[in-house]
Design a protein around this motif. Structure first.
Motif, PDB file in Angstrom:
ATOM      1  N   PHE A   1     114.110 -66.974   4.727  1.00  0.00           N
ATOM      2  CA  PHE A   1     114.267 -66.059   3.604  1.00  0.00           C
ATOM      3  C   PHE A   1     113.069 -66.167   2.645  1.00  0.00           C
ATOM      4  N   GLY A   2     112.898 -65.414   1.644  1.00  0.00           N
ATOM      5  CA  GLY A   2     112.081 -65.397   0.775  1.00  0.00           C
ATOM      6  C   GLY A   2     111.530 -64.058   0.084  1.00  0.00           C
ATOM      7  N   GLU A   3     110.395 -64.168  -0.688  1.00  0.00           N
ATOM      8  CA  GLU A   3     110.198 -62.821  -1.397  1.00  0.00           C
ATOM      9  C   GLU A   3     109.408 -62.010  -0.478  1.00  0.00           C
ATOM     10  N   VAL A   4     109.244 -60.661  -0.846  1.00  0.00           N
ATOM     11  CA  VAL A   4     108.446 -59.841  -0.057  1.00  0.00           C
ATOM     12  C   VAL A   4     108.053 -59.043  -0.919  1.00  0.00           C
TER      13      VAL A   4
ATOM     14  N   GLY B   1     118.762 -47.013 -11.841  1.00  0.00           N
ATOM     15  CA  GLY B   1     118.396 -47.656 -13.132  1.00  0.00           C
ATOM     16  C   GLY B   1     118.432 -49.180 -12.783  1.00  0.00           C
ATOM     17  N   ASN B   2     117.656 -49.656 -11.850  1.00  0.00           N
ATOM     18  CA  ASN B   2     117.275 -50.983 -11.534  1.00  0.00           C
ATOM     19  C   ASN B   2     118.520 -52.006 -11.069  1.00  0.00           C
ATOM     20  N   VAL B   3     119.506 -51.303 -10.730  1.00  0.00           N
ATOM     21  CA  VAL B   3     120.652 -52.037 -10.143  1.00  0.00           C
ATOM     22  C   VAL B   3     120.117 -52.942  -9.006  1.00  0.00           C
ATOM     23  N   ILE B   4     120.987 -53.871  -8.874  1.00  0.00           N
ATOM     24  CA  ILE B   4     120.217 -54.779  -7.360  1.00  0.00           C
ATOM     25  C   ILE B   4     120.840 -54.141  -6.210  1.00  0.00           C
ATOM     26  N   VAL B   5     120.026 -53.844  -5.132  1.00  0.00           N
ATOM     27  CA  VAL B   5     120.525 -53.268  -3.917  1.00  0.00           C
ATOM     28  C   VAL B   5     120.232 -54.161  -3.030  1.00  0.00           C
ATOM     29  N   CYS B   6     121.214 -54.473  -2.203  1.00  0.00           N
ATOM     30  CA  CYS B   6     121.113 -55.183  -0.968  1.00  0.00           C
ATOM     31  C   CYS B   6     121.510 -54.476   0.261  1.00  0.00           C
ATOM     32  N   LYS B   7     120.598 -54.061   0.835  1.00  0.00           N
ATOM     33  CA  LYS B   7     120.771 -53.168   2.112  1.00  0.00           C
ATOM     34  C   LYS B   7     120.868 -54.376   3.319  1.00  0.00           C
ATOM     35  N   LYS B   8     122.340 -54.192   3.819  1.00  0.00           N
ATOM     36  CA  LYS B   8     122.508 -55.072   4.946  1.00  0.00           C
ATOM     37  C   LYS B   8     122.152 -54.429   6.240  1.00  0.00           C
ATOM     38  N   GLY B   9     121.862 -55.537   7.053  1.00  0.00           N
ATOM     39  CA  GLY B   9     121.440 -55.303   8.546  1.00  0.00           C
ATOM     40  C   GLY B   9     121.136 -56.190   9.154  1.00  0.00           C
ATOM     41  N   LEU B  10     120.073 -56.164  10.184  1.00  0.00           N
ATOM     42  CA  LEU B  10     119.532 -57.205  10.851  1.00  0.00           C
ATOM     43  C   LEU B  10     118.917 -58.095  10.105  1.00  0.00           C
ATOM     44  N   VAL B  11     118.121 -57.772   9.117  1.00  0.00           N
ATOM     45  CA  VAL B  11     117.595 -58.288   7.896  1.00  0.00           C
ATOM     46  C   VAL B  11     118.123 -57.740   6.689  1.00  0.00           C
ATOM     47  N   ASP B  12     118.628 -58.528   5.700  1.00  0.00           N
ATOM     48  CA  ASP B  12     119.100 -58.035   4.534  1.00  0.00           C
ATOM     49  C   ASP B  12     117.976 -58.023   3.849  1.00  0.00           C
ATOM     50  N   LEU B  13     117.822 -56.936   2.981  1.00  0.00           N
ATOM     51  CA  LEU B  13     116.585 -56.583   2.179  1.00  0.00           C
ATOM     52  C   LEU B  13     117.267 -56.357   0.693  1.00  0.00           C
ATOM     53  N   ILE B  14     116.710 -57.115  -0.252  1.00  0.00           N
ATOM     54  CA  ILE B  14     117.331 -57.038  -1.664  1.00  0.00           C
ATOM     55  C   ILE B  14     116.417 -56.944  -2.666  1.00  0.00           C
TER      56      ILE B  14
ATOM     57  N   ALA C   1     120.951 -64.904  -6.566  1.00  0.00           N
ATOM     58  CA  ALA C   1     122.283 -65.294  -6.143  1.00  0.00           C
ATOM     59  C   ALA C   1     122.841 -64.290  -4.917  1.00  0.00           C
ATOM     60  N   VAL C   2     122.298 -63.249  -4.941  1.00  0.00           N
ATOM     61  CA  VAL C   2     122.560 -62.099  -4.017  1.00  0.00           C
ATOM     62  C   VAL C   2     121.865 -62.668  -2.637  1.00  0.00           C
ATOM     63  N   VAL C   3     120.746 -63.254  -2.813  1.00  0.00           N
ATOM     64  CA  VAL C   3     120.053 -63.917  -1.480  1.00  0.00           C
ATOM     65  C   VAL C   3     121.128 -65.222  -1.109  1.00  0.00           C
ATOM     66  N   ALA C   4     121.703 -65.942  -1.942  1.00  0.00           N
ATOM     67  CA  ALA C   4     122.513 -67.089  -1.566  1.00  0.00           C
ATOM     68  C   ALA C   4     123.730 -66.349  -0.848  1.00  0.00           C
ATOM     69  N   ALA C   5     124.304 -65.313  -1.411  1.00  0.00           N
ATOM     70  CA  ALA C   5     125.483 -64.615  -0.767  1.00  0.00           C
ATOM     71  C   ALA C   5     125.136 -64.278   0.547  1.00  0.00           C
ATOM     72  N   SER C   6     124.128 -63.866   0.876  1.00  0.00           N
ATOM     73  CA  SER C   6     123.900 -63.304   2.067  1.00  0.00           C
ATOM     74  C   SER C   6     123.373 -64.328   3.043  1.00  0.00           C
ATOM     75  N   ILE C   7     122.899 -65.462   2.532  1.00  0.00           N
ATOM     76  CA  ILE C   7     122.606 -66.810   3.564  1.00  0.00           C
ATOM     77  C   ILE C   7     123.834 -67.163   3.922  1.00  0.00           C
ATOM     78  N   ALA C   8     124.868 -67.236   2.820  1.00  0.00           N
ATOM     79  CA  ALA C   8     126.141 -67.910   3.271  1.00  0.00           C
ATOM     80  C   ALA C   8     126.892 -67.119   4.034  1.00  0.00           C
ATOM     81  N   THR C   9     126.790 -65.831   4.049  1.00  0.00           N
ATOM     82  CA  THR C   9     127.599 -64.871   4.848  1.00  0.00           C
ATOM     83  C   THR C   9     127.084 -64.956   6.331  1.00  0.00           C
TER      84      THR C   9
END
Ligand code: NAX
Ligand code: ATP
Length: 331
Positions: free
Chosen positions: A202-205, A223-236, A284-292
């Motif tokens: 995981f990391g920055e892109v 409005g710059n809300v955080i978007v986490c697109k879920k899938g084979l790779v989660d993109l945040i 924090a979203v990256v962490a939630a994705s890793i945990a899930t």
């Protein structure tokens, strides 16, 4: 897998546990969902929020959903007040973050509750918002989208939305116009290649990278809300800074894994404040994705074809306890 990087991130996020804590200090999460058709989804989100650290979980649902949900567990405080604005308003005082959408349904009448919750998050600058499942319908459906997105703009980075592939396509269609010409098949091919080159990491892109460009664009449109697109790779992405999570998950897509992730996020969104980094909300979203994904993998290796979401829920405490090994002597 980046074990050291993961350890550092989770350690910086998770709260210290000691005898001075009082009930609620580690979070009070409100799940807004649960309707005639769906009672499992809010249950999964609620259990995940508790197992990932919050002290109390409230569920705001329709009348029909309340009794079944109460019978699943004594741990939740269940309010059948989805259509009673006075009660809803009153009980929203009791929570530090809201997860809106799991099993919410798409009835027109529900718009009133959606607005009430959004307004409450606008008014309370300490409150966090997670939008998933049917909440994303209310952000993309022609009848309600303008009103709801106007409100979302006022919340900005305190809001996270977690669309799956289908939900992302709907949101892109609704908000990105020609700019966002979004071909699901083509994008999935790009993600396959990206994942195979970074599996386990995981990391920055770069937000301009073809794998995440649309996610960053959608964030800007909302409005710059955080978007986490879920899938084979989660993109945040928050429109400016973007992360990927290609940590291995489960190869069985049983329903409810997204609900589980939204519950973890309800808890972790508060813990973001523990991370000393300007991108703490994204991390924090990256962490939630890793945990899930890590818990899904652990459960999958035990249950294979028989994997269900409760199996994944069971893995959450053990996974998180691993990051407290240094602290256990102080308890
Ligand atoms: N036990 C429960 O109560 C559950 C309730 N759920 C609730 O069901 C409601 C509707 O959610 P849906 O996700 O079905 O609605 P959507 O309208 O977003 O999805 C419709 C269909 O799209 C397809 N789809 C989803 N992800 C896909 C992917 N990655 N690639 C290709 N196709 C994909 C699936 O066939 C899905 O049934 C929500 O309120 C949700 O919270 C689900 O979360 C599952 C579990
Ligand atoms: N192909 C995949 N391989 C591994 N993990 C995945 C895959 N697709 C999604 N995930 C992970 O599963 C979790 C839930 O994502 P999913 O796309 O299943 O959500 P959803 O469709 O909203 O779920 P729900 O069934 O609750 O509605 C996320 O953490 C995501 O990273």
């Amino acid at each position: 897998m980046d074990q050291t990087a993961m350890y550092k991130l989770m350690k910086s996020l998770l709260p210290t546990l000691d005898r001075h804590l009082t009930k609620g200090m580690n979070g009070k999460v409100g799940i807004v969902g649960g309707s005639k058709d769906y009672t499992g989804a809010p249950y999964y989100a609620a259990v995940a929020s508790l197992k990932s650290g919050s002290d109390i979980t409230h569920i705001f649902c329709s009348e029909e959903a309340a009794i079944p949900i109460k019978c699943y567990s004594p741990e939740f405080i269940v309010h059948p007040c989805l259509y009673d604005m006075e009660q809803l308003d009153m009980w929203l005082n009791a929570v530090t973050s809201v997860v809106v959408g799991p099993g919410l349904g798409r009835d027109k009448e529900t718009q009133q509750a959606v607005e009430r919750v959004l307004q409450r998050v606008i008014d309370n600058e300490k409150m966090h918002f997670v939008g998933d499942a049917d909440m994303l319908w209310f952000l993309s459906n022609a009848e309600q989208k303008e009103r709801n997105v106007q409100m979302l703009w006022k919340i900005g980075k305190r809001a996270v939305i977690t669309p799956n592939v289908v939900e992302f396509g709907r949101l892109a269609g609704a908000w990105m116009g020609e700019m966002g010409e979004y071909d699901i098949k083509k994008q999935q091919q790009i993600e396959e290649v990206f994942y195979s080159e970074r599996e386990g990491h995981f990391g920055e892109v770069d937000s301009e990278h073809e794998v995440v460009r649309h996610v960053a664009m959608l964030s800007k449109s909302l409005g710059n809300v955080i978007v986490c697109k879920k899938g084979l790779v989660d993109l945040i992405s928050d429109g400016t800074t973007s992360y990927f999570v290609a940590v291995e998950g489960a190869s069985k897509r049983c329903g409810g894994q997204g609900d589980l992730m939204s519950g973890i996020l309800g808890t972790f969104s508060k813990y973001a404040q523990n991370i000393h980094n300007p991108n703490n909300a994204l991390l924090a979203v990256v962490a939630a994705s890793i945990a899930t994904r890590s818990c899904a993998k652990a459960a999958f290796l035990k249950k294979w074809i028989g994997l269900t979401t409760p199996d994944i829920l069971e893995e959450i405490p053990g996974f998180l306890a691993g990051f407290y090994t240094d602290d256990m002597s102080k308890l």
